[in-house]
Structure formats: structure tokens, C-alpha cells
Design an enzyme around this catalytic site. Structure first.
Site, mmCIF file in Angstrom:
data_model
loop_
_atom_site.group_PDB
_atom_site.id
_atom_site.type_symbol
_atom_site.label_atom_id
_atom_site.label_comp_id
_atom_site.label_asym_id
_atom_site.label_seq_id
_atom_site.Cartn_x
_atom_site.Cartn_y
_atom_site.Cartn_z
ATOM 1 C CG HIS A 1 47.807 -134.513 -27.836
ATOM 2 N ND1 HIS A 1 46.725 -135.036 -28.509
ATOM 3 C CD2 HIS A 1 47.308 -133.734 -26.852
ATOM 4 C CE1 HIS A 1 45.617 -134.597 -27.949
ATOM 5 N NE2 HIS A 1 45.930 -133.807 -26.945
ATOM 6 N N GLY B 1 54.007 -133.594 -26.727
ATOM 7 C CA GLY B 1 53.488 -133.567 -25.357
ATOM 8 C C GLY B 1 54.108 -134.620 -24.466
ATOM 9 C CE1 TYR C 1 53.503 -128.130 -26.221
ATOM 10 C CE2 TYR C 1 54.956 -126.623 -25.074
ATOM 11 C CZ TYR C 1 54.494 -127.909 -25.312
ATOM 12 O OH TYR C 1 55.035 -128.971 -24.621
#
Ligand code: LCV
Length: 259
Positions: free
Chosen positions: A64, A108, A138
Site C-alpha cells: 500500500h 498489501g 489490518y
């Protein structure tokens, strides 16, 4: 500047993550290009898609884009956010998506790789699950995809240590289909894609969706779901989460205080 490139060879397509300057961080812009590429390939009835970084990449994706993680109490990994949308796009794509992994896969990006149907990786590939490195709450489907791919003891080790795990370990556990040397993995994966593309696409599409429905078939009492969400809310509102983002921005180790 395109952050993703797409090559088509008949019914097979290769999508290459192409933002090495930012280690293919999954920014909203890069994810947008990825999802549009999958939408176009769905319209063109592609029968197999290879998802990769540039050949020889040291980092497949840094996960991410941390600069885009919200610091407000908003859920940083909400259902409608780009990364979650991308994972669902991969899972719902009617043809097999083969992850060709070289180098490090972070955070991610591991979920993106595990959302693919097959994983071929070079011997140098590593996988790191990093919420604890940043103090991130998460998300539940992310956890579920990890425990679907790996034994829970290994998922715990990866989450608690946030250290990269070598691909050999994941291969031995069945989470990675093949380990192939870097000078052969493209030809190997192309051959695999060609074999898939020559088989019955309707059967494959139906089996892919059936396997997804069966994997999702898990009841969760509303109270359990609400508890899960409350756990995430507490983490998302913590000082540790803000410290994790701040430390990343300042390129220093985070100091987590547990609140
Ligand atoms: C923004 C980046 C990033 C990046 N975002 O190169 O799973 S969860 O819950 O944690 C989820 C929220 C998630 O996925 O979080 C992200 C988890 N990812 C990581 O923790 C990996 C962070 N990146 C790194 O540790 C290193 O960048 C690696 C080891 C991937 C590569 O190291 P290398 O020395 O080759 P740099 O660190 O110098 O990175 C090159 C540029 O990319 C940016 C980084 O800030 C740097 O930008 P500048 O050149 O402007 O300094 N970058 C790297 N990863 N995830 N930006």
C-alpha cells in the site's frame, strides 16, 4: 506517465507494474490503472493474465502507498478503498491470473499476489506482512485470505515479526505453485498461460467462481463481526498507528507504546 503496462498476445495478456521509482507502491493511481486494465481485458475475453513487475525487479511491490494511508479515524483499509477493490477485481476476474513474482512483496501486495490464481516466483522472492510495522488495523478479509493460503502459525509469525519470509518456505507450504530461476520464469509462465488459454474458458471461469464461493462460505455471527470491527477501530484510532505512519514518513524506526 503510465504506472502499468499491458501487452496482449492473442488470448493471453501480461500486465507489468511499472513504477520502480516508488517500488511499485500500490497508490490509488497505480491501482486505478490496474483495475482499468483488468476491466479492458475482461471485455476482450482474455483467457489468462500474467501480473508481474519489470523483469529482474528487486521489489515486486512495496505494498500500500503509505503516503495515502489516512491518519484520520477513517478505516485505512475500508471495503470500497482502491486496494480492496483491486483484490476483489482479481478474485472476480473470469480467467486465471498468474502472479509472476520476483523480489520483495510487501504488505498489501501480498494480498494482491495471494488473490491471484497461481503464483510462480523466482528463488529471491520474499513476502512480508507488515501491519505491525506501521501500527495498521489490518482488515478481516485480508486476514482471511492469509489463513486460507498459509497455516495460521506461519501467518502469526509473518504478522508478529513483519519480517520477510523466503519463497522456499511458502512453496513448501503450498502457497506458491512454482519456484523458477529468473532467466526461465517468463517462458515457464507464458507456457502455463498458453496451456490454460487452450482449455475450456467457460469451465475454468465457472470453477474459479465456484472455488471462490466455497472458500467464502463461512458463517460469522453479527456479534463476532462487530467485535472484529471494534478491534480494528481501536487500532485505527491508536497513537501507535499515527506513530507508524509518522516514522515511515521520517524514515526512522517507529516507537510503539501500545496505545
Ligand atoms: C509509499 C514507498 C513505499 C510505500 N509507500 O527503496 O499491509 S499493511 O497493513 O502494512 C498495508 C497498510 C501496507 O501495505 O503498508 C505498506 C507496507 N510496505 C512496507 O512496509 C514496505 C515499505 N518500503 C520499504 O521497506 C522499502 O522501500 C523496500 C524494502 C520495499 C525497498 O527499499 P529500497 O531501499 O529499495 P526505498 O526505501 O529507498 O524506496 C524508494 C522510494 O519509494 C518509496 C520510498 O519512500 C522512497 O521514496 P523517496 O525516493 O521519495 O525517498 N516507497 C517505498 N515503499 N509502501 N512510498
Amino acid at each position: 506517465m503510465a504506472l502499468v503496462s499491458v501487452e496482449e498476445d492473442g488470448a493471453i495478456a501480461t500486465i507489468t507494474l511499472d513504477h520502480p521509482e516508488k517500488r511499485n507502491a500500490l497508490s490509488e493511481a497505480l491501482i486505478g490503472e490496474l483495475t482499468r486494465a483488468f476491466d479492458r481485458l475482461r471485455e476482450r475475453a482474455a483467457r489468462a493474465v500474467v501480473l508481474r513487475a519489470r523483469p529482474g525487479a528487486r521489489v515486486w511491490s512495496a505494498g500500500h502507498d503509505v503516503d495515502e494511508l489516512p491518519t484520520s479515524p477513517r478505516d485505512p483499509l475500508g471495503w470500497s478503498y482502491p486496494l480492496r477493490t483491486l483484490v476483489r477485481r482479481l478474485q472476480e476476474f473470469p480467467a486465471p491470473v498468474i502472479a509472476l513474482v520476483e523480489g520483495g512483496v510487501w504488505g498489501g501486495a501480498c494480498e494482491v499476489v495471494f488473490a491471484c490464481d497461481l503464483i510462480n516466483a523466482t528463488p529471491d522472492a520474499t513476502f512480508a506482512i507488515t501491519p505491525a510495522r506501521l501500527g495498521v488495523p489490518y482488515n478481516v478479509t485480508g486476514l482471511k485470505s492469509l489463513v486460507a493460503a498459509l497455516p495460521v502459525a506461519v501467518v502469526k509469525e509473518m504478522i508478529y515479526t513483519a519480517r520477510p519470509l523466503g519463497v522456499e518456505r511458502l512453496y513448501q507450504l503450498g502457497a506458491v505453485n512454482h519456484i523458477v530461476p529468473g532467466d526461465h520464469i517468463t517462458a515457464f509462465t507464458t507456457d502455463q498461460a498458453r496451456t490454460i488459454a487452450a482449455n475450456a474458458s467457460l469451465t475454468i471461469a465457472a470453477m474459479k467462481e465456484a472455488l471462490r464461493i466455497l472458500a467464502d462460505a463461512q458463517s460469522l455471527a453479527p456479534t463476532q463481526f462487530e467485535r472484529l470491527q471494534d478491534l480494528r477501530r481501536q487500532v485505527g484510532e491508536s497513537r501507535d498507528y499515527r506513530e507508524g505512519l509518522q516514522a515511515f514518513a521520517e524514515k526512522r524506526p517507529p516507537v510503539f507504546r501500545g496505545d
